[in-house]
Write a protein that holds these residues in place. Structure first.
Motif, short mmCIF file in Angstrom:
data_model
loop_
_atom_site.label_atom_id
_atom_site.label_comp_id
_atom_site.label_asym_id
_atom_site.label_seq_id
_atom_site.Cartn_x
_atom_site.Cartn_y
_atom_site.Cartn_z
N ASP A 71 0.85 -1.64 0.23
CA ASP A 71 0.35 -0.44 0.15
C ASP A 71 0.88 1.14 0.25
OD1 ASP A 71 -2.61 -0.91 0.12
OD2 ASP A 71 -2.82 -0.92 2.19
N THR A 72 2.10 1.19 0.60
CA THR A 72 3.32 2.82 0.12
C THR A 72 4.46 1.66 0.45
OG1 THR A 72 3.73 1.93 3.29
CG2 THR A 72 1.85 3.50 2.62
N PHE A 73 5.37 3.15 0.13
CA PHE A 73 6.56 2.69 0.19
C PHE A 73 7.40 2.05 1.39
CE2 PHE A 73 5.52 6.17 -3.51
CZ PHE A 73 6.02 4.80 -4.64
N ALA A 74 7.18 2.19 2.37
CA ALA A 74 7.16 1.86 3.43
C ALA A 74 6.80 0.71 3.23
CB ALA A 74 6.93 2.86 4.82
N GLU A 75 5.97 -0.49 2.66
CA GLU A 75 5.25 -1.66 2.79
C GLU A 75 6.58 -2.24 1.75
OE1 GLU A 75 1.31 -4.13 2.80
OE2 GLU A 75 1.12 -2.20 2.76
N LEU A 76 6.21 -2.15 1.34
CA LEU A 76 7.37 -2.16 0.13
C LEU A 76 8.09 -1.85 0.48
CD1 LEU A 76 7.16 -3.62 -3.05
CD2 LEU A 76 8.42 -1.18 -3.70
N ALA A 77 9.00 -1.62 0.94
CA ALA A 77 10.85 -1.95 2.33
C ALA A 77 10.30 -3.30 2.73
CB ALA A 77 10.96 -0.40 2.23
N LEU A 78 9.81 -3.09 3.48
CA LEU A 78 9.48 -3.88 4.59
C LEU A 78 9.22 -5.24 4.01
CD1 LEU A 78 8.91 -4.87 7.77
CD2 LEU A 78 6.59 -4.86 6.82
N LEU A 79 8.27 -5.69 2.96
CA LEU A 79 7.72 -6.75 2.13
C LEU A 79 9.38 -7.68 1.33
CD1 LEU A 79 4.79 -5.71 0.11
CD2 LEU A 79 4.88 -7.97 1.75
#
Length: 115
Positions: A71-79
């Motif tokens: 949903d966010t770029f922070a979540e992409l980094a986490l994934l």
């Protein structure tokens, strides 16, 4: 003790700057960690461009579906960090290697080992 031939996989904080820099390259403006790929106008072509930029920077293969799941770029980094941890340390390619030039010994961030 960290094995120098197999560096530890980067964490989400390490990857966030890389994700934001790649997104800036794709969208031509500086996104924030809470910005979303689609809210910035992302589409399938932008997703491929973002993944290509990340693959080049991280020297590993990344499943484009991760961009659509976050949903966010922070979540992409986490994934990316979770996927990297699940598949082992990020494998490094030699400069100029194609992301499609996987070998059986090199894990990728799609969750599969290439044959």
């Amino acid at each position: 003790m960290t094995n120098p031939t197999h560096p530890a996989a980067p964490g989400p904080d390490d990857l966030l700057g890389t994700v934001l820099a790649a997104a800036e390259q794709v969208f031509g403006r500086s996104p924030g960690p809470d910005d979303g790929f689609f809210t910035l106008g992302g589409d399938s072509i932008a997703a491929v461009e973002l993944v290509t930029a990340l693959e080049e920077e991280l020297a590993t293969d990344i499943d484009t579906a991760l961009v659509f799941r976050a949903d966010t770029f922070a979540e992409l980094a986490l994934l990316l960090a979770q996927t990297s941890a699940d598949t082992g340390p990020a494998a490094h390619r030699a400069p100029g290697d194609s992301p499609d030039g996987r070998t059986a010994a090199r894990p990728d961030l799609t969750g599969e080992v290439a044959k």
